[in-house]
Design a protein around this motif. Structure first.
Motif, PDB file in Angstrom:
ATOM      1  N   GLY A 178       4.549  68.637  -1.189  1.00 52.75           N
ATOM      2  CA  GLY A 178       4.821  67.635  -2.206  1.00 52.75           C
ATOM      3  C   GLY A 178       6.296  67.318  -2.261  1.00 52.75           C
ATOM      4  N   SER A 179       6.589  66.148  -2.769  1.00 54.61           N
ATOM      5  CA  SER A 179       7.966  65.718  -2.944  1.00 54.61           C
ATOM      6  C   SER A 179       8.021  64.853  -4.193  1.00 54.61           C
ATOM      7  CB  SER A 179       8.434  64.916  -1.723  1.00 54.61           C
ATOM      8  OG  SER A 179       9.787  64.542  -1.871  1.00 54.61           O
ATOM      9  N   LYS A 180       8.983  65.133  -5.047  1.00 51.82           N
ATOM     10  CA  LYS A 180       9.074  64.374  -6.298  1.00 51.82           C
ATOM     11  C   LYS A 180      10.535  64.123  -6.629  1.00 51.82           C
ATOM     12  CE  LYS A 180       7.202  64.305 -10.977  1.00 51.82           C
ATOM     13  NZ  LYS A 180       6.326  65.002 -11.940  1.00 51.82           N
ATOM     14  N   ALA A 181      10.837  62.858  -6.892  1.00 51.92           N
ATOM     15  CA  ALA A 181      12.184  62.466  -7.305  1.00 51.92           C
ATOM     16  C   ALA A 181      12.222  62.355  -8.825  1.00 51.92           C
ATOM     17  CB  ALA A 181      12.548  61.130  -6.677  1.00 51.92           C
ATOM     18  N   TYR A 182      13.349  62.739  -9.392  1.00 51.13           N
ATOM     19  CA  TYR A 182      13.515  62.738 -10.842  1.00 51.13           C
ATOM     20  C   TYR A 182      14.626  61.782 -11.248  1.00 51.13           C
ATOM     21  CZ  TYR A 182      10.472  66.777 -10.750  1.00 51.13           C
ATOM     22  OH  TYR A 182       9.398  67.601 -10.556  1.00 51.13           O
ATOM     23  N   ALA A 183      14.564  61.308 -12.478  1.00 47.85           N
ATOM     24  CA  ALA A 183      15.532  60.337 -12.995  1.00 47.85           C
ATOM     25  C   ALA A 183      16.968  60.852 -12.931  1.00 47.85           C
ATOM     26  CB  ALA A 183      15.167  59.948 -14.435  1.00 47.85           C
ATOM     27  N   CYS A 184      17.165  62.154 -13.025  1.00 44.46           N
ATOM     28  CA  CYS A 184      18.508  62.737 -13.003  1.00 44.46           C
ATOM     29  C   CYS A 184      19.129  62.736 -11.613  1.00 44.46           C
ATOM     30  CB  CYS A 184      18.488  64.149 -13.573  1.00 44.46           C
ATOM     31  SG  CYS A 184      17.509  65.314 -12.603  1.00 44.46           S
ATOM     32  N   GLY A 185      18.353  62.411 -10.582  1.00 41.85           N
ATOM     33  CA  GLY A 185      18.861  62.394  -9.213  1.00 41.85           C
ATOM     34  C   GLY A 185      18.378  63.546  -8.364  1.00 41.85           C
TER      35      GLY A 185
END
Length: 195
Positions: A178-185
């Motif tokens: 899995g790979s997940k990007a977050y709003a904080c960078g």
């Protein structure tokens, strides 16, 4: 069978520690965190399935358990710090041939024979095991083929040089879980060894 999950903060260029004193991590483990709420929630979700934490002698002697025990006391009602209470409550195993006994609560010292000790722990009952570093300890676990899942917290920074964790292990194919990007960078990539 339990699995061993390695969680490490990392730079975009693959370093887990800087050679110079650069503030490169979105959260440097102090009271101030640049992590967004979704990342905090997901981080805590991983801890819900962990019942054992593996530690190096160096990490435990440098105050890892004291730090998170103090955080659990300081922020008892903050949902982000729920993981700190899990660190306190979980079984801890320090793998070392230099330490002979533990002075830390819910912590035991086991032999530094990584394959023997980790495989015995994996065969036990309960939830999964987690390890968070340091770099040398993580490298040794990787080189011995003991890590079942890598959770790499990629910080939005390029260090150019520093400490790595994959140098000892040689070539290895990984499967993306899995790979997940977050709003904080932050981007969290999870992998499992192939084969």
């Amino acid at each position: 069978m339990k699995k061993l999950i390695l969680q490490m903060q990392m730079s975009v260029d693959g370093f887990v520690g800087a050679n110079e004193d650069h503030p490169w991590q979105l959260w440097e483990w102090g009271d101030e965190s640049g992590w967004d709420d979704e990342l905090k929630q997901d981080f805590n979700a991983v801890f819900a399935g962990i019942d054992t934490i593996l530690l190096s002698r160096k990490m435990v002697q440098e105050g890892y358990l004291t730090h998170w025990g103090n955080a659990a006391k300081k922020f008892p009602r903050d949902p982000f710090y729920a993981f700190a209470q899990r660190v306190v409550d979980a079984q801890k195993v320090v793998l070392s041939d230099k330490l002979k006994h533990s002075v830390w609560e819910r912590t035991r010292v086991a032999s530094g024979d990584l394959p023997r000790e980790v495989n015995a722990l994996k065969a036990g009952e309960g939830g999964d095991m987690a390890v968070f570093g340091g770099a040398g300890f993580a490298s040794a676990l990787i080189a011995a083929g003991l890590v079942d899942e890598f959770q790499l917290f990629i910080n939005p920074a390029v260090l150019g040089a520093g400490r790595r964790i994959f140098d000892q292990g040689g070539f290895q194919n990984l499967a993306l879980l899995g790979s997940k990007a977050y709003a904080c960078g932050m981007v969290v990539n999870s992998y499992a060894p192939v084969g």
